[in-house]
Write a protein that holds these residues in place. Structure first.
Motif, PDB file in Angstrom:
ATOM      1  N   PHE A 160      -2.072 -30.668 -15.959  1.00 33.04           N
ATOM      2  CA  PHE A 160      -2.507 -31.164 -14.661  1.00 33.04           C
ATOM      3  C   PHE A 160      -3.922 -31.721 -14.735  1.00 33.04           C
ATOM      4  O   PHE A 160      -4.216 -32.800 -14.196  1.00 33.04           O
ATOM      5  CB  PHE A 160      -2.448 -30.059 -13.603  1.00 33.04           C
ATOM      6  N   ILE A 177       7.150 -29.281 -10.982  1.00 26.22           N
ATOM      7  CA  ILE A 177       6.585 -30.168  -9.976  1.00 26.22           C
ATOM      8  C   ILE A 177       6.276 -31.503 -10.654  1.00 26.22           C
ATOM      9  O   ILE A 177       6.384 -31.621 -11.872  1.00 26.22           O
ATOM     10  CB  ILE A 177       5.322 -29.575  -9.321  1.00 26.22           C
ATOM     11  N   VAL A 181       3.368 -34.937 -10.413  1.00 25.50           N
ATOM     12  CA  VAL A 181       2.152 -35.442  -9.799  1.00 25.50           C
ATOM     13  C   VAL A 181       1.922 -36.890 -10.203  1.00 25.50           C
ATOM     14  O   VAL A 181       2.304 -37.316 -11.292  1.00 25.50           O
ATOM     15  CB  VAL A 181       0.912 -34.596 -10.180  1.00 25.50           C
ATOM     16  N   VAL A 241       2.078 -35.409  -4.828  1.00 23.41           N
ATOM     17  CA  VAL A 241       2.760 -34.260  -5.428  1.00 23.41           C
ATOM     18  C   VAL A 241       4.194 -34.169  -4.923  1.00 23.41           C
ATOM     19  O   VAL A 241       4.436 -34.217  -3.709  1.00 23.41           O
ATOM     20  CB  VAL A 241       2.037 -32.939  -5.088  1.00 23.41           C
ATOM     21  N   ILE A 261      -3.787 -28.341  -5.427  1.00 26.77           N
ATOM     22  CA  ILE A 261      -2.672 -28.391  -6.370  1.00 26.77           C
ATOM     23  C   ILE A 261      -2.888 -27.372  -7.468  1.00 26.77           C
ATOM     24  O   ILE A 261      -1.968 -26.659  -7.883  1.00 26.77           O
ATOM     25  CB  ILE A 261      -2.526 -29.802  -6.962  1.00 26.77           C
TER      26      ILE A 261
END
Length: 210
Positions: A110, A136, A138, A149, A193
């Motif tokens: 991330f 997830i 992004v 997101v 996030i």
């Protein structure tokens, strides 16, 4: 769950040398504590995902404090002065006690997405597998500090204004046209996030996707 507060008790005994120490709770939330040795009250930083507890002990709030960190990263939240030690213990217990692992959960992929951006090609979103197996995605521009997101249906959306810009008109699909059942949020601050990733234990060591 273990509802002890051994690290917190150590903060109280030794003090935190006029800096904030992070405390990771059993449910994944991270709070921050500043304490003087043997004091009856402490200063507490709560992330936005933790609602302000009830009681007079939480009345001295500083809405302008914006430079506290969780680890090395700024986190949006609220700062409270002179909270009674007993009320902080109660808060810790309500969240299951302290997490057995107080090290910072991994967010390397991330962080790279935020720093370098995720590109603008056919696959502009970067998938990230979390430690609990959830995935997830992004989309970020380099150095922007915000990201779009995608959260699968199985990941609870955190509370707070950071998640208010949700895509409600676009029908989300995979490249083959099959529908996606999750939710897409625009311009979420990176700190929020990262807090979500921490809450799920950090990033999984296996980030390979077939």
């Amino acid at each position: 769950m273990n509802a002890t507060a051994s690290h917190f008790e150590q903060f109280l005994t030794d003090g935190t040398n006029d800096v904030h120490y992070n405390l990771r709770l059993a449910d994944g939330h991270v709070i921050s504590i500043k304490a003087a040795a043997c004091a009856a009250t402490v200063d507490v930083y709560l992330p936005d995902e933790i609602k302000t507890p009830d009681g007079d002990s939480w009345q001295l709030e500083d809405p302008w404090e914006a430079l506290l960190t969780a680890g090395d990263w700024p986190v949006d939240g609220r700062y409270f002065y002179e909270v009674q030690v007993a009320d902080v213990r109660r808060l810790i217990e309500e969240h299951g006690g302290e997490h057995p692992d107080q090290s910072d959960p991994a967010t390397d992929h991330f962080d790279r997405a935020i720093t370098e951006g995720t590109g603008t090609g056919r696959r502009p979103m970067r998938r990230i597998r979390l430690l609990d197996g959830e995935v997830i995605a992004v989309k970020a521009d380099a150095g922007n500090g915000y990201a779009d997101v995608y959260l699968p249906q199985t990941v609870a959306v955190p509370g707070g204004d950071a998640w208010e810009f949700e895509e409600r008109e676009l029908r989300l699909t995979r490249f083959d046209g099959t529908p996606l059942t999750g939710r897409l949020f625009y311009e979420v601050p990176e700190a929020h996030i990262r807090a979500l990733i921490w809450k799920h234990g950090g990033e999984h060591t296996d980030q390979n996707f077939s």
